[in-house]
Design an enzyme around this catalytic site. Structure first.
Site, PDB file in Angstrom:
ATOM      1  N   ASP A  53       0.470  -1.199   0.254  1.00  0.00           N
ATOM      2  CA  ASP A  53       0.096   0.202   0.256  1.00  0.00           C
ATOM      3  C   ASP A  53       1.001   1.464   0.396  1.00  0.00           C
ATOM      4  O   ASP A  53       1.782   1.312   0.807  1.00  0.00           O
ATOM      5  CB  ASP A  53      -0.802  -0.004   1.304  1.00  0.00           C
ATOM      6  CG  ASP A  53      -2.233   1.750   1.626  1.00  0.00           C
ATOM      7  OD1 ASP A  53      -1.696   2.496   0.753  1.00  0.00           O
ATOM      8  OD2 ASP A  53      -2.467   1.286   2.433  1.00  0.00           O
ATOM      9  N   TYR A 143      -6.005  14.965 -10.532  1.00  0.00           N
ATOM     10  CA  TYR A 143      -4.637  14.018 -11.020  1.00  0.00           C
ATOM     11  C   TYR A 143      -4.027  15.138 -12.046  1.00  0.00           C
ATOM     12  O   TYR A 143      -2.375  14.570 -11.802  1.00  0.00           O
ATOM     13  CB  TYR A 143      -5.830  13.585 -12.255  1.00  0.00           C
ATOM     14  CG  TYR A 143      -4.756  12.653 -12.975  1.00  0.00           C
ATOM     15  CD1 TYR A 143      -3.975  11.291 -12.145  1.00  0.00           C
ATOM     16  CD2 TYR A 143      -4.694  12.512 -14.828  1.00  0.00           C
ATOM     17  CE1 TYR A 143      -3.844  10.048 -12.964  1.00  0.00           C
ATOM     18  CE2 TYR A 143      -3.580  11.378 -14.816  1.00  0.00           C
ATOM     19  CZ  TYR A 143      -3.111  10.978 -14.876  1.00  0.00           C
ATOM     20  OH  TYR A 143      -2.495   9.239 -15.093  1.00  0.00           O
TER      21      TYR A 143
HETATM   22  N1  LIG Z   1      -3.729   4.007 -18.553  1.00  0.00           N
HETATM   23  C1  LIG Z   1      -3.041   5.418 -18.758  1.00  0.00           C
HETATM   24  O1  LIG Z   1      -3.471   6.145 -20.257  1.00  0.00           O
HETATM   25  C2  LIG Z   1      -2.051   6.104 -18.627  1.00  0.00           C
HETATM   26  C3  LIG Z   1      -1.866   8.047 -19.242  1.00  0.00           C
HETATM   27  C4  LIG Z   1      -1.284   8.722 -18.872  1.00  0.00           C
HETATM   28  C5  LIG Z   1      -0.569   8.275 -17.348  1.00  0.00           C
HETATM   29  N2  LIG Z   1      -0.827   6.825 -17.122  1.00  0.00           N
HETATM   30  C6  LIG Z   1       0.352   6.710 -16.022  1.00  0.00           C
HETATM   31  O2  LIG Z   1       1.000   5.438 -16.148  1.00  0.00           O
HETATM   32  C7  LIG Z   1       0.843   4.368 -14.390  1.00  0.00           C
HETATM   33  C8  LIG Z   1       0.090   3.412 -14.671  1.00  0.00           C
HETATM   34  O3  LIG Z   1      -1.097   3.730 -14.871  1.00  0.00           O
HETATM   35  P1  LIG Z   1      -2.203   2.188 -14.875  1.00  0.00           P
HETATM   36  O4  LIG Z   1      -3.033   2.955 -16.583  1.00  0.00           O
HETATM   37  O5  LIG Z   1      -1.847   1.165 -15.216  1.00  0.00           O
HETATM   38  O6  LIG Z   1      -3.255   2.391 -13.485  1.00  0.00           O
HETATM   39  P2  LIG Z   1      -4.668   1.712 -12.924  1.00  0.00           P
HETATM   40  O7  LIG Z   1      -5.490   2.453 -12.543  1.00  0.00           O
HETATM   41  O8  LIG Z   1      -4.844   0.553 -14.277  1.00  0.00           O
HETATM   42  O9  LIG Z   1      -3.583   0.787 -12.048  1.00  0.00           O
HETATM   43  C9  LIG Z   1      -3.588   1.556 -11.132  1.00  0.00           C
HETATM   44  C10 LIG Z   1      -3.420   0.895  -9.925  1.00  0.00           C
HETATM   45  O10 LIG Z   1      -2.748   1.629  -8.548  1.00  0.00           O
HETATM   46  C11 LIG Z   1      -3.050   0.639  -7.823  1.00  0.00           C
HETATM   47  N3  LIG Z   1      -3.404   1.249  -6.636  1.00  0.00           N
HETATM   48  C12 LIG Z   1      -4.220   2.422  -5.845  1.00  0.00           C
HETATM   49  N4  LIG Z   1      -4.095   2.557  -4.837  1.00  0.00           N
HETATM   50  C13 LIG Z   1      -2.768   2.378  -4.472  1.00  0.00           C
HETATM   51  C14 LIG Z   1      -2.241   1.864  -2.958  1.00  0.00           C
HETATM   52  N5  LIG Z   1      -2.384   2.208  -1.676  1.00  0.00           N
HETATM   53  N6  LIG Z   1      -1.427   1.161  -3.108  1.00  0.00           N
HETATM   54  C15 LIG Z   1      -0.845   0.799  -3.430  1.00  0.00           C
HETATM   55  N7  LIG Z   1      -1.354   0.478  -5.196  1.00  0.00           N
HETATM   56  C16 LIG Z   1      -2.791   0.860  -5.680  1.00  0.00           C
HETATM   57  C17 LIG Z   1      -4.617   0.272  -7.952  1.00  0.00           C
HETATM   58  O11 LIG Z   1      -4.720  -1.122  -7.391  1.00  0.00           O
HETATM   59  C18 LIG Z   1      -4.083  -0.246  -9.828  1.00  0.00           C
HETATM   60  O12 LIG Z   1      -3.790  -1.535  -9.779  1.00  0.00           O
HETATM   61  C19 LIG Z   1       0.099   5.337 -13.401  1.00  0.00           C
HETATM   62  O13 LIG Z   1       0.748   6.660 -13.237  1.00  0.00           O
HETATM   63  C20 LIG Z   1      -0.682   6.856 -14.777  1.00  0.00           C
HETATM   64  O14 LIG Z   1      -0.692   8.041 -14.024  1.00  0.00           O
HETATM   65  C21 LIG Z   1      -1.476   6.339 -17.025  1.00  0.00           C
END
Ligand SMILES: NC(=O)c1ccc[n+]([C@@H]2O[C@H](COP(=O)([O-])OP(=O)(O)OC[C@H]3O[C@@H](n4cnc5c(N)ncnc54)[C@H](O)[C@@H]3O)[C@@H](O)[C@H]2O)c1
Length: 326
Positions: A53, A143
């Site tokens: 976490d 965000y």
């Molecule tokens: N997917 C996109 O389109 C996109 C675009 C731009 C940037 N990003 C960035 O890429 C990174 C990964 O994004 P993603 O799409 O895989 O996000 P996602 O929402 O699919 O996954 C994020 C993960 O964070 C975990 N999480 C939430 N709270 C938590 C906590 N307290 N402790 C530990 N883990 C926790 C969740 O369980 C989830 O699996 C992020 O930094 C996101 O901002 C993603």
């Protein structure tokens, strides 16, 4: 070798980053750290998997210290639309969580931390077309504010504490393996599911909403290439624009309809996500990434659509078969 820790390993990107890193560095060397989201079987079973976490200092410190972690890919985050509906959690995960990871990295002599930023780090005052790497940012979403915090904090740890922090401003990521969670660009994934299952899709963004996007294989390549880039070539660290494709819902629908002729789209605009999308760029100038670490995406819109339809059709057909067997 010292271990690689991937936080948020069950997420849309983490669930594809872990297998790619395991292929490069060996299954045992890449620790998948999940939280509440169930981890895909292949990620859980192909190498070490733990629970972390990121809002809990002790949990982060333990994970980094007890496993002799040398590199952290910090993927835990609350995405744009979800963050807007839960300020407290967004602050805890996106701001405190990142701080906990950076501090644990310094305390335990971690060599490198990779932290994705996002096009959400820009705002309505940013020039929207071919947005420069260096420009006015001023995001208006929680965000986006957390992403600017991440970029600035990352650069601070590079300059003041000598920690190798790297990051890139990802656009909307399109993939078929793990469904995205509450982002603003998720329509570009949901449309493929709906096209295959129902032949029609109701889009929550206006048809002319142009946004930068990227197919997952390019996203994984970008993250890993930046992590492996020669440090002596880098003038930026945590804030690289990375472009790939840029399109509107109407254009994507047309590309899908050219492959699935019965497909149709209509629109029911969600003001929250439309407002967020309207504050983001239409396209990105990624010349800094191209010059400093040779960024060069492989998938254009047609190649991405072909690969999505192919893989997603097989995945959904497989799920249909296992439902019938149960
Ligand atoms: N997917 C996109 O389109 C996109 C675009 C731009 C940037 N990003 C960035 O890429 C990174 C990964 O994004 P993603 O799409 O895989 O996000 P996602 O929402 O699919 O996954 C994020 C993960 O964070 C975990 N999480 C939430 N709270 C938590 C906590 N307290 N402790 C530990 N883990 C926790 C969740 O369980 C989830 O699996 C992020 O930094 C996101 O901002 C993603």
């Amino acid at each position: 070798m010292r271990k690689i820790l991937v936080t948020g390993a069950a997420g849309q990107i983490g669930s594809e980053l872990v297998p790619a890193l395991r292929q490069l560095y060996g299954d045992e060397n890449v620790i998948a750290a999940g939280h509440r989201t169930p981890m895909p079987d292949d990620v859980r079973e192909s190498g070490p998997a733990i629970t972390v976490d990121v809002t809990d200092v002790a949990s982060v410190q333990r994970a980094v210290r007890d496993h002799d972690v040398g590199t952290v890919y910090h993927m835990s985050s609350l995405l744009s639309a979800l963050a807007e509906t839960n300020r407290q959690r967004a602050h805890a995960v996106n701001i405190e969580g990142l701080y906990n990871v950076l501090e644990a990295a310094v305390d335990n002599d971690v060599d490198q931390v990779i932290v994705p930023s996002s096009i959400a780090a820009f705002g309505p005052d940013t020039p929207p077309d071919n947005t420069p790497n260096e420009t006015l940012q001023r995001p208006t979403t929680l965000y986006g504010i957390s992403k600017v915090f991440g970029e600035l904090m990352g650069n601070y740890y590079v300059e003041k504490l000598g920690l190798d922090v790297r990051g890139l401003r990802l656009p909307g990521i399109i993939s078929w393996k793990t469904e995205p969670t509450a982002g603003t660009t998720d329509y570009a994934v949901a449309i493929f599911y709906a096209a295959i299952r129902d032949g029609r899709y109701t889009c929550y963004l206006r048809p002319d909403t142009r946004l930068p996007m990227m197919y997952m294989p390019d996203c994984i390549k970008a993250i890993i290439d930046l992590a492996r880039a020669d440090a002596s070539r880098l003038r930026h660290h945590t804030d690289f624009n990375v472009g790939a494709v840029s399109f509107t819902p109407a254009e994507l629908a047309e590309v899908i309809a050219s492959r699935l002729p019965d497909f149709s789209i209509d629109y029911d605009v969600d003001p929250l996500r439309q407002g967020i999308a309207d504050s983001w760029p239409n396209s990105l100038d990624d010349s800094a990434a191209r010059e400093e670490w040779d960024w060069n995406p492989s998938f254009d819109l047609d190649a991405m659509a072909d690969d999505m339809l192919d893989n997603l059709s097989r995945k959904l057909a497989g799920e249909g078969r296992s439902d019938q067997e149960e």
